[in-house]
Design a protein around this motif. Structure first.
Motif, PDB file in Angstrom:
ATOM      1  N   GLU A   1       0.843  -1.178   0.000  1.00 39.85           N
ATOM      2  CA  GLU A   1       0.000   0.000   0.000  1.00 39.85           C
ATOM      3  C   GLU A   1       0.883   1.234   0.000  1.00 39.85           C
ATOM      4  O   GLU A   1       1.797   1.375   0.810  1.00 39.85           O
ATOM      5  CB  GLU A   1      -0.883  -0.018   1.249  1.00 39.85           C
ATOM      6  CG  GLU A   1      -1.731   1.180   1.400  1.00 39.85           C
ATOM      7  CD  GLU A   1      -2.592   1.127   2.657  1.00 39.85           C
ATOM      8  OE1 GLU A   1      -3.004   2.200   3.084  1.00 39.85           O
ATOM      9  OE2 GLU A   1      -2.828   0.029   3.189  1.00 39.85           O
ATOM     10  N   LEU A   2       0.612   2.127  -0.908  1.00 42.06           N
ATOM     11  CA  LEU A   2       1.357   3.374  -1.015  1.00 42.06           C
ATOM     12  C   LEU A   2       0.737   4.415  -0.092  1.00 42.06           C
ATOM     13  O   LEU A   2      -0.472   4.616  -0.106  1.00 42.06           O
ATOM     14  CB  LEU A   2       1.268   3.868  -2.460  1.00 42.06           C
ATOM     15  CG  LEU A   2       2.500   4.510  -3.064  1.00 42.06           C
ATOM     16  CD1 LEU A   2       3.738   3.689  -2.850  1.00 42.06           C
ATOM     17  CD2 LEU A   2       2.277   4.761  -4.530  1.00 42.06           C
ATOM     18  N   ARG A   3       1.576   5.057   0.731  1.00 42.91           N
ATOM     19  CA  ARG A   3       1.103   6.085   1.658  1.00 42.91           C
ATOM     20  C   ARG A   3       2.075   7.252   1.654  1.00 42.91           C
ATOM     21  O   ARG A   3       3.270   7.085   1.445  1.00 42.91           O
ATOM     22  CB  ARG A   3       1.046   5.535   3.087  1.00 42.91           C
ATOM     23  CG  ARG A   3       0.043   4.480   3.301  1.00 42.91           C
ATOM     24  CD  ARG A   3       0.185   4.002   4.704  1.00 42.91           C
ATOM     25  NE  ARG A   3      -1.112   3.710   5.259  1.00 42.91           N
ATOM     26  CZ  ARG A   3      -1.317   3.456   6.525  1.00 42.91           C
ATOM     27  NH1 ARG A   3      -0.323   3.484   7.379  1.00 42.91           N
ATOM     28  NH2 ARG A   3      -2.514   3.178   6.955  1.00 42.91           N
ATOM     29  N   ALA A   4       1.555   8.416   1.958  1.00 43.53           N
ATOM     30  CA  ALA A   4       2.420   9.588   2.122  1.00 43.53           C
ATOM     31  C   ALA A   4       3.299   9.377   3.348  1.00 43.53           C
ATOM     32  O   ALA A   4       2.813   8.968   4.407  1.00 43.53           O
ATOM     33  CB  ALA A   4       1.572  10.846   2.263  1.00 43.53           C
ATOM     34  N   GLY A   5       4.584   9.641   3.213  1.00 44.80           N
ATOM     35  CA  GLY A   5       5.542   9.337   4.278  1.00 44.80           C
ATOM     36  C   GLY A   5       5.382  10.152   5.548  1.00 44.80           C
ATOM     37  O   GLY A   5       5.399   9.608   6.649  1.00 44.80           O
ATOM     38  N   ALA A   6       5.239  11.467   5.425  1.00 41.64           N
ATOM     39  CA  ALA A   6       5.183  12.321   6.614  1.00 41.64           C
ATOM     40  C   ALA A   6       4.001  11.980   7.517  1.00 41.64           C
ATOM     41  O   ALA A   6       4.190  11.754   8.717  1.00 41.64           O
ATOM     42  CB  ALA A   6       5.163  13.798   6.217  1.00 41.64           C
ATOM     43  N   PRO A   7       2.774  11.893   6.989  1.00 40.79           N
ATOM     44  CA  PRO A   7       1.653  11.536   7.861  1.00 40.79           C
ATOM     45  C   PRO A   7       1.813  10.144   8.461  1.00 40.79           C
ATOM     46  O   PRO A   7       1.485   9.922   9.628  1.00 40.79           O
ATOM     47  CB  PRO A   7       0.421  11.595   6.947  1.00 40.79           C
ATOM     48  CG  PRO A   7       0.825  12.408   5.784  1.00 40.79           C
ATOM     49  CD  PRO A   7       2.307  12.231   5.641  1.00 40.79           C
ATOM     50  N   TYR A   8       2.339   9.221   7.670  1.00 42.91           N
ATOM     51  CA  TYR A   8       2.519   7.851   8.156  1.00 42.91           C
ATOM     52  C   TYR A   8       3.467   7.815   9.355  1.00 42.91           C
ATOM     53  O   TYR A   8       3.167   7.208  10.379  1.00 42.91           O
ATOM     54  CB  TYR A   8       3.037   6.945   7.030  1.00 42.91           C
ATOM     55  CG  TYR A   8       3.301   5.539   7.488  1.00 42.91           C
ATOM     56  CD1 TYR A   8       2.257   4.643   7.672  1.00 42.91           C
ATOM     57  CD2 TYR A   8       4.593   5.108   7.773  1.00 42.91           C
ATOM     58  CE1 TYR A   8       2.480   3.352   8.118  1.00 42.91           C
ATOM     59  CE2 TYR A   8       4.827   3.826   8.218  1.00 42.91           C
ATOM     60  CZ  TYR A   8       3.779   2.953   8.385  1.00 42.91           C
ATOM     61  OH  TYR A   8       4.013   1.680   8.838  1.00 42.91           O
TER      62      TYR A   8
ATOM     63  N   MET B   1       5.425  21.890   1.985  1.00 42.57           N
ATOM     64  CA  MET B   1       4.587  21.336   0.922  1.00 42.57           C
ATOM     65  C   MET B   1       4.752  19.818   0.845  1.00 42.57           C
ATOM     66  O   MET B   1       5.558  19.302   0.081  1.00 42.57           O
ATOM     67  CB  MET B   1       4.947  21.985  -0.415  1.00 42.57           C
ATOM     68  CG  MET B   1       4.680  23.471  -0.427  1.00 42.57           C
ATOM     69  SD  MET B   1       5.306  24.365  -1.873  1.00 42.57           S
ATOM     70  CE  MET B   1       4.690  23.391  -3.205  1.00 42.57           C
ATOM     71  N   GLY B   2       4.000  19.102   1.685  1.00 39.96           N
ATOM     72  CA  GLY B   2       4.024  17.653   1.649  1.00 39.96           C
ATOM     73  C   GLY B   2       5.204  17.014   2.342  1.00 39.96           C
ATOM     74  O   GLY B   2       5.399  15.808   2.259  1.00 39.96           O
ATOM     75  N   LYS B   3       5.997  17.803   3.013  1.00 39.70           N
ATOM     76  CA  LYS B   3       7.158  17.277   3.733  1.00 39.70           C
ATOM     77  C   LYS B   3       6.851  17.253   5.219  1.00 39.70           C
ATOM     78  O   LYS B   3       5.835  17.756   5.677  1.00 39.70           O
ATOM     79  CB  LYS B   3       8.394  18.122   3.426  1.00 39.70           C
ATOM     80  CG  LYS B   3       8.790  18.069   1.952  1.00 39.70           C
ATOM     81  CD  LYS B   3      10.046  18.860   1.698  1.00 39.70           C
ATOM     82  CE  LYS B   3      10.426  18.775   0.235  1.00 39.70           C
ATOM     83  NZ  LYS B   3      11.681  19.484  -0.027  1.00 39.70           N
ATOM     84  N   ILE B   4       7.753  16.695   5.990  1.00 37.76           N
ATOM     85  CA  ILE B   4       7.512  16.486   7.421  1.00 37.76           C
ATOM     86  C   ILE B   4       7.243  17.788   8.160  1.00 37.76           C
ATOM     87  O   ILE B   4       6.376  17.845   9.030  1.00 37.76           O
ATOM     88  CB  ILE B   4       8.662  15.672   8.071  1.00 37.76           C
ATOM     89  CG1 ILE B   4       8.257  15.144   9.441  1.00 37.76           C
ATOM     90  CG2 ILE B   4       9.938  16.479   8.161  1.00 37.76           C
ATOM     91  CD1 ILE B   4       7.282  14.012   9.422  1.00 37.76           C
ATOM     92  N   VAL B   5       7.963  18.856   7.828  1.00 45.82           N
ATOM     93  CA  VAL B   5       7.750  20.133   8.523  1.00 45.82           C
ATOM     94  C   VAL B   5       6.331  20.633   8.289  1.00 45.82           C
ATOM     95  O   VAL B   5       5.668  21.108   9.212  1.00 45.82           O
ATOM     96  CB  VAL B   5       8.786  21.195   8.083  1.00 45.82           C
ATOM     97  CG1 VAL B   5       8.439  22.559   8.652  1.00 45.82           C
ATOM     98  CG2 VAL B   5      10.187  20.786   8.517  1.00 45.82           C
ATOM     99  N   GLY B   6       5.836  20.511   7.077  1.00 49.24           N
ATOM    100  CA  GLY B   6       4.472  20.948   6.781  1.00 49.24           C
ATOM    101  C   GLY B   6       3.431  20.120   7.512  1.00 49.24           C
ATOM    102  O   GLY B   6       2.437  20.646   8.018  1.00 49.24           O
ATOM    103  N   GLU B   7       3.665  18.816   7.594  1.00 51.07           N
ATOM    104  CA  GLU B   7       2.729  17.936   8.306  1.00 51.07           C
ATOM    105  C   GLU B   7       2.746  18.233   9.803  1.00 51.07           C
ATOM    106  O   GLU B   7       1.701  18.296  10.446  1.00 51.07           O
ATOM    107  CB  GLU B   7       3.082  16.471   8.047  1.00 51.07           C
ATOM    108  CG  GLU B   7       2.098  15.501   8.623  1.00 51.07           C
ATOM    109  CD  GLU B   7       0.715  15.526   7.972  1.00 51.07           C
ATOM    110  OE1 GLU B   7      -0.244  15.046   8.612  1.00 51.07           O
ATOM    111  OE2 GLU B   7       0.579  16.017   6.843  1.00 51.07           O
ATOM    112  N   ILE B   8       3.934  18.440  10.357  1.00 49.81           N
ATOM    113  CA  ILE B   8       4.031  18.810  11.772  1.00 49.81           C
ATOM    114  C   ILE B   8       3.320  20.140  12.003  1.00 49.81           C
ATOM    115  O   ILE B   8       2.548  20.291  12.953  1.00 49.81           O
ATOM    116  CB  ILE B   8       5.501  18.878  12.225  1.00 49.81           C
ATOM    117  CG1 ILE B   8       6.092  17.467  12.277  1.00 49.81           C
ATOM    118  CG2 ILE B   8       5.635  19.582  13.574  1.00 49.81           C
ATOM    119  CD1 ILE B   8       7.598  17.429  12.493  1.00 49.81           C
ATOM    120  N   ALA B   9       3.557  21.109  11.130  1.00 47.89           N
ATOM    121  CA  ALA B   9       2.934  22.424  11.277  1.00 47.89           C
ATOM    122  C   ALA B   9       1.415  22.319  11.295  1.00 47.89           C
ATOM    123  O   ALA B   9       0.752  22.935  12.128  1.00 47.89           O
ATOM    124  CB  ALA B   9       3.377  23.348  10.143  1.00 47.89           C
TER     125      ALA B   9
END
Length: 101
Positions: free
Chosen positions: A1-8, A38-46
């Protein structure tokens, strides 16, 4: 299953529950710019920190983030630090700032 890395990664770490138990979140990044959110870990944390209503700060090697982007992610402070001494000083200064209401 393909998932976005940062949220995962944040889900696996139980980030949302953890962020509700803290007074602030500090991210470290080599270079902080508009692409960092933009789709990276910092954005997901923010996004998750903002949803939790927790203050958000960054200590980075290079800061190239515009005011509009910083405001959009509710980034309260950005400190550049490239040496161990600068990192230690940045951490100490931020700790003092957070300790004072």
């Amino acid at each position: 299953e393909l998932r976005a890395g940062a949220p995962y990664v944040l889900d696996v770490l139980g980030f949302d529950a953890r962020v509700r138990a803290v007074d602030a979140v500090v991210v470290g990044e080599g270079r902080l710019d508009s692409q960092s959110v933009m789709g990276k870990i910092v954005g997901e944390i923010a996004a998750r920190v903002q949803a939790a209503g927790v203050p958000f700060h960054a200590i980075v090697g290079q800061a190239h983030i515009d005011r509009e982007t910083a405001s959009r992610i509710k980034l309260r402070s950005v400190t550049e630090a490239t040496t161990l001494a600068e990192l230690e000083a940045a951490g100490e200064n931020l700790a003092r700032t957070l300790a004072c209401p």
